[in-house]
Design a protein around this motif. Structure first.
Motif, short mmCIF file in Angstrom:
data_model
loop_
_atom_site.label_atom_id
_atom_site.label_comp_id
_atom_site.label_asym_id
_atom_site.label_seq_id
_atom_site.Cartn_x
_atom_site.Cartn_y
_atom_site.Cartn_z
N SER A 51 1.25 -1.62 -0.39
CA SER A 51 -0.27 0.31 0.35
C SER A 51 0.84 1.15 0.00
CB SER A 51 -1.26 -0.19 1.19
OG SER A 51 -1.51 1.07 1.68
N GLU A 52 0.20 1.76 -1.17
CA GLU A 52 0.83 3.29 -1.07
C GLU A 52 1.38 4.07 0.37
OE1 GLU A 52 1.64 7.40 -3.52
OE2 GLU A 52 1.71 5.66 -4.85
N GLU A 53 -0.16 4.47 0.88
CA GLU A 53 -0.57 4.85 2.03
C GLU A 53 0.36 4.20 3.26
OE1 GLU A 53 -4.50 5.98 4.83
OE2 GLU A 53 -4.22 4.53 3.01
N MET A 54 0.02 3.20 3.43
CA MET A 54 0.80 2.46 4.36
C MET A 54 2.66 3.09 4.38
SD MET A 54 -0.77 1.32 6.79
CE MET A 54 0.96 1.25 7.62
N LEU A 55 3.33 3.38 3.32
CA LEU A 55 4.82 3.46 2.65
C LEU A 55 4.86 4.96 3.01
CD1 LEU A 55 7.37 2.96 1.79
CD2 LEU A 55 6.37 3.68 -0.17
N ARG A 56 3.52 6.23 3.18
CA ARG A 56 3.81 7.22 3.45
C ARG A 56 3.41 7.51 5.14
NH1 ARG A 56 1.71 10.83 -1.22
NH2 ARG A 56 1.45 9.43 -3.11
N ILE A 57 2.45 6.47 5.28
CA ILE A 57 2.48 6.63 7.00
C ILE A 57 4.19 6.41 7.79
CG2 ILE A 57 1.36 5.75 8.37
CD1 ILE A 57 -0.86 6.15 6.91
N THR A 58 4.48 5.66 7.08
CA THR A 58 5.86 4.42 7.87
C THR A 58 6.92 5.94 7.96
OG1 THR A 58 5.32 2.26 6.92
CG2 THR A 58 7.20 3.13 7.58
N ILE A 59 6.68 6.25 6.72
CA ILE A 59 8.52 7.16 6.16
C ILE A 59 8.49 8.61 7.26
CG2 ILE A 59 9.23 8.75 4.83
CD1 ILE A 59 8.94 6.91 2.39
N ALA A 60 6.51 9.32 6.86
CA ALA A 60 6.22 10.20 8.17
C ALA A 60 6.42 10.08 9.84
CB ALA A 60 5.08 10.51 7.85
N LEU A 61 5.63 8.97 9.84
CA LEU A 61 6.91 8.47 11.29
C LEU A 61 8.31 7.96 11.50
CD1 LEU A 61 4.08 5.59 11.91
CD2 LEU A 61 4.30 7.74 12.85
N PHE A 62 8.40 7.86 11.04
CA PHE A 62 10.54 7.86 10.70
C PHE A 62 10.91 9.50 10.71
CE2 PHE A 62 14.49 7.68 8.59
CZ PHE A 62 14.86 6.75 9.35
N ILE A 63 10.97 10.44 9.97
CA ILE A 63 10.88 11.36 9.71
C ILE A 63 11.08 12.19 11.21
CG2 ILE A 63 10.56 13.79 8.68
CD1 ILE A 63 10.23 12.59 5.95
N ALA A 64 9.67 12.19 11.86
CA ALA A 64 8.91 12.57 13.19
C ALA A 64 10.09 12.41 14.50
CB ALA A 64 7.25 12.18 13.35
N LYS A 65 10.04 10.86 14.03
CA LYS A 65 10.47 10.22 15.77
C LYS A 65 12.07 11.17 14.95
CE LYS A 65 12.09 6.74 17.96
NZ LYS A 65 12.19 7.24 19.81
N ARG A 66 12.99 11.01 13.72
CA ARG A 66 14.09 11.85 13.64
C ARG A 66 14.44 13.25 14.28
NH1 ARG A 66 19.46 9.55 12.18
NH2 ARG A 66 19.64 11.32 11.37
N ASN A 67 12.69 13.92 14.47
CA ASN A 67 12.96 15.05 14.79
C ASN A 67 12.65 15.51 15.55
OD1 ASN A 67 14.30 16.10 11.91
ND2 ASN A 67 11.89 16.62 11.10
N GLY A 68 12.19 14.56 16.95
CA GLY A 68 12.04 14.64 17.60
C GLY A 68 10.28 14.86 17.68
N ASN A 69 9.32 14.77 16.64
CA ASN A 69 8.03 15.31 16.85
C ASN A 69 7.19 14.44 16.76
OD1 ASN A 69 9.50 17.83 16.31
ND2 ASN A 69 9.31 17.85 13.94
N LEU A 70 7.69 13.04 17.66
CA LEU A 70 6.17 12.11 17.66
C LEU A 70 5.33 12.83 18.13
CD1 LEU A 70 8.20 8.80 17.74
CD2 LEU A 70 6.88 9.34 15.64
N SER A 71 5.24 14.09 19.04
CA SER A 71 3.53 14.01 19.43
C SER A 71 2.55 14.62 18.87
CB SER A 71 3.99 15.21 20.89
OG SER A 71 4.87 16.26 19.55
N ILE A 72 2.93 14.70 17.52
CA ILE A 72 1.99 15.71 16.91
C ILE A 72 1.33 14.32 16.22
CG2 ILE A 72 2.78 17.50 15.57
CD1 ILE A 72 3.92 15.16 13.20
N PHE A 73 2.03 12.85 16.46
CA PHE A 73 0.78 11.90 15.94
C PHE A 73 0.41 10.73 17.73
CE2 PHE A 73 4.29 11.69 13.11
CZ PHE A 73 2.97 11.98 11.70
N GLY A 74 0.82 11.97 18.90
CA GLY A 74 -0.38 11.49 19.79
C GLY A 74 0.66 10.43 20.95
N TYR A 75 2.62 10.48 20.91
CA TYR A 75 2.89 9.75 21.25
C TYR A 75 3.92 10.10 22.32
CZ TYR A 75 1.18 5.78 18.41
OH TYR A 75 0.20 5.07 17.84
#
Length: 75
Positions: A51-75
């Protein structure tokens, strides 16, 4: 802008072709980083994205984790 792969000279007009490593090494560095940390981007693996959508979500989560912004996902 491309690297020095021979086929580019055959495929791209000379006045539009700029061959340099100035930009490509940065892109390849990020590609390697993503492939290292995200199994679905590795080659020769059973973990791949259907799924292209799951790939996009996975990359968005990875980038957020690397940037220290996981709070935008509720974590």
């Amino acid at each position: 802008m491309t690297d020095y792969w021979k086929v580019y000279k055959e495929m791209i007009e000379a006045d539009k072709l700029e061959q340099t490593k100035r930009e490509t090494y940065t892109v390849e560095s990020y590609n390697g980083l993503l492939r290292h940390h995200i199994a679905r981007l590795r080659r020769k693996t059973r973990c791949y994205s259907k799924s292209e959508e799951m790939l996009r979500i996975t990359i968005a989560l990875f980038i957020a984790k690397r940037n220290g912004n996981l709070s935008i996902f509720g974590y």
